[in-house]
Design a protein around this motif. Structure first.
Motif, PDB file in Angstrom:
ATOM      1  N   UNK A  74      24.172   2.475   6.411  1.00 35.47           N
ATOM      2  CA  UNK A  74      23.545   3.550   5.640  1.00 35.47           C
ATOM      3  C   UNK A  74      23.452   4.830   6.481  1.00 35.47           C
ATOM      4  N   UNK A  75      23.154   4.710   7.755  1.00 39.73           N
ATOM      5  CA  UNK A  75      23.084   5.890   8.619  1.00 39.73           C
ATOM      6  C   UNK A  75      24.467   6.516   8.800  1.00 39.73           C
ATOM      7  N   UNK A 115      25.625  10.447  10.138  1.00 39.34           N
ATOM      8  CA  UNK A 115      25.206  10.410  11.531  1.00 39.34           C
ATOM      9  C   UNK A 115      26.275   9.776  12.410  1.00 39.34           C
ATOM     10  N   UNK A 116      26.347  10.262  13.647  1.00 36.33           N
ATOM     11  CA  UNK A 116      27.163   9.615  14.671  1.00 36.33           C
ATOM     12  C   UNK A 116      26.399   8.406  15.186  1.00 36.33           C
ATOM     13  N   UNK A 125      20.322  -1.398  -0.040  1.00 40.71           N
ATOM     14  CA  UNK A 125      20.019  -0.345  -1.012  1.00 40.71           C
ATOM     15  C   UNK A 125      19.097   0.740  -0.474  1.00 40.71           C
ATOM     16  N   UNK A 126      18.657   0.623   0.773  1.00 45.57           N
ATOM     17  CA  UNK A 126      17.754   1.620   1.335  1.00 45.57           C
ATOM     18  C   UNK A 126      16.367   1.567   0.728  1.00 45.57           C
ATOM     19  N   UNK A 127      15.908   0.362   0.418  1.00 44.38           N
ATOM     20  CA  UNK A 127      14.610   0.198  -0.231  1.00 44.38           C
ATOM     21  C   UNK A 127      13.684  -0.715   0.575  1.00 44.38           C
ATOM     22  N   UNK A 161      15.132   9.810   9.210  1.00 45.28           N
ATOM     23  CA  UNK A 161      15.954   8.617   9.427  1.00 45.28           C
ATOM     24  C   UNK A 161      15.391   7.426   8.667  1.00 45.28           C
ATOM     25  N   UNK A 162      14.072   7.255   8.731  1.00 49.12           N
ATOM     26  CA  UNK A 162      13.445   6.151   8.007  1.00 49.12           C
ATOM     27  C   UNK A 162      13.701   6.254   6.503  1.00 49.12           C
ATOM     28  N   UNK A 163      13.723   7.484   5.975  1.00 49.24           N
ATOM     29  CA  UNK A 163      13.914   7.661   4.533  1.00 49.24           C
ATOM     30  C   UNK A 163      15.280   7.179   4.068  1.00 49.24           C
ATOM     31  N   UNK A 164      16.261   7.166   4.955  1.00 52.82           N
ATOM     32  CA  UNK A 164      17.580   6.631   4.606  1.00 52.82           C
ATOM     33  C   UNK A 164      17.518   5.114   4.439  1.00 52.82           C
ATOM     34  N   UNK A 165      16.569   4.491   5.131  1.00 50.24           N
ATOM     35  CA  UNK A 165      16.462   3.033   5.145  1.00 50.24           C
ATOM     36  C   UNK A 165      15.436   2.491   4.170  1.00 50.24           C
TER      37      UNK A 165
END
Length: 306
Positions: A31-32, A37-38, A143-145, A163-167
């Protein structure tokens, strides 16, 4: 955090490291990568890196090398001894390679005391650590939930927010170790829900009910739960995929066995968690240890001669 913080996190500026690319960690790192993101990854078995490499991930030769090339290093490992080795103690550990003002984030379900040790060691090196275990299973990771229980320095957790919001959805739980304590309490609750769901489905089946109709009927009432939503259909369809049940046994063991050190030793008596740990351990005993936690229903079925 004079170097990293308060400079905002951004895909073009913030380098991510990720160690632990199993069912959960691989989906989260993916997801990152998809967010631009690198990402530099490490796995003891290099072949596990191939799917993420195909998405553009860089591969490092050691945890220290990951840390050296990263601003934020995430770990998603199996057990507390793995965390201790990878993050804290080895000569090529994360902390041995992490530059001052950088951050290590442990998302493993681990021990609160170890999280506090890592925080102290990181601060001694001028770095920061956050313990941020998660709940939501493999589907939540994909699903990032995920529910993310983050602890440590509040300003650092806020800095990591994007970053946390992506996960998933992050909740700040307090000082170092509180994230891990929250995860243990979460697992105690989830285990009880899974035991009840397993027994309810076995009873409904014995009574001749249509199991999907039964599940739909109870979903809107007091028996409704996230555990039912995540695992109910998988139990009915005998879909056993997901993180193996050994992780649940580990997490419940930390809840049953842990002694928190304070002014007085505090031992919490958890009769339900103790019983549930034995039930999940029975999954391993009957040969279903590689099933996801929804496989608990196989223990209840076995007890009932099915």
């Amino acid at each position: 955090m004079e170097t990293c913080y308060p400079n905002p996190i951004a895909p073009t500026k913030t380098r991510i490291g990720w160690i632990g690319i199993g069912v959960m960690g691989g989906a989260m790192a993916s997801r990152l990568l998809n967010a631009g993101y690198s990402v530099t990854i490490y796995a003891r078995n290099p072949s596990k890196c191939l799917p993420l490499q195909s998405q553009g991930a860089h591969v490092a030769n050691s945890p220290a090398q990951v840390a050296h090339s990263s601003d934020v290093v995430f770990t998603m490992l199996s057990h507390p001894p793995d965390v201790r080795s990878v993050v804290l103690e080895n000569t090529d550990s994360v902390l041995s390679g992490l530059a001052p003002d950088r951050v290590t984030v442990d998302m493993t379900s681990s021990h609160p005391g170890l999280a506090r040790e890592i925080f102290t060691a990181a601060r001694a090196r001028g770095c920061w650590s956050v313990d941020a275990p998660v709940s939501g299973g493999d589907h939540g990771a994909r699903d990032g939930k995920l529910a993310i229980f983050a602890a440590g320095e509040c300003a650092v957790v806020k800095w990591l927010q994007s970053l946390f919001e992506i996960l998933g959805k992050v909740t700040y739980m307090g000082q170092a170790g509180c994230g891990q304590s929250c995860k243990i309490a979460n697992q105690i609750t989830v285990a009880s829900n899974l035991v009840g769901l397993s027994e309810g489905l076995v009873f409904a089946d014995k009574a001749g009910l249509d199991l999907k109709q039964f599940m739909g009927a109870i979903r809107g009432g007091a028996a409704g739960s996230k555990a039912l939503d995540l695992f109910g259909e998988r139990m009915i369809e005998k879909n056993w995929g997901g993180a193996d049940v050994g992780y649940m046994v580990k997490d419940l063991g930390m809840g049953v066995d842990v002694v928190e050190k304070g002014e007085d030793d505090k031992v919490v008596v958890l009769p339900g968690a103790s019983m549930n740990k034995q039930l999940f351990s029975s999954m391993v005993a009957i040969g279903n240890g590689m099933h996801g936690p929804q496989g608990l229903i196989t223990v209840i079925e076995t007890i009932n001669g099915k």
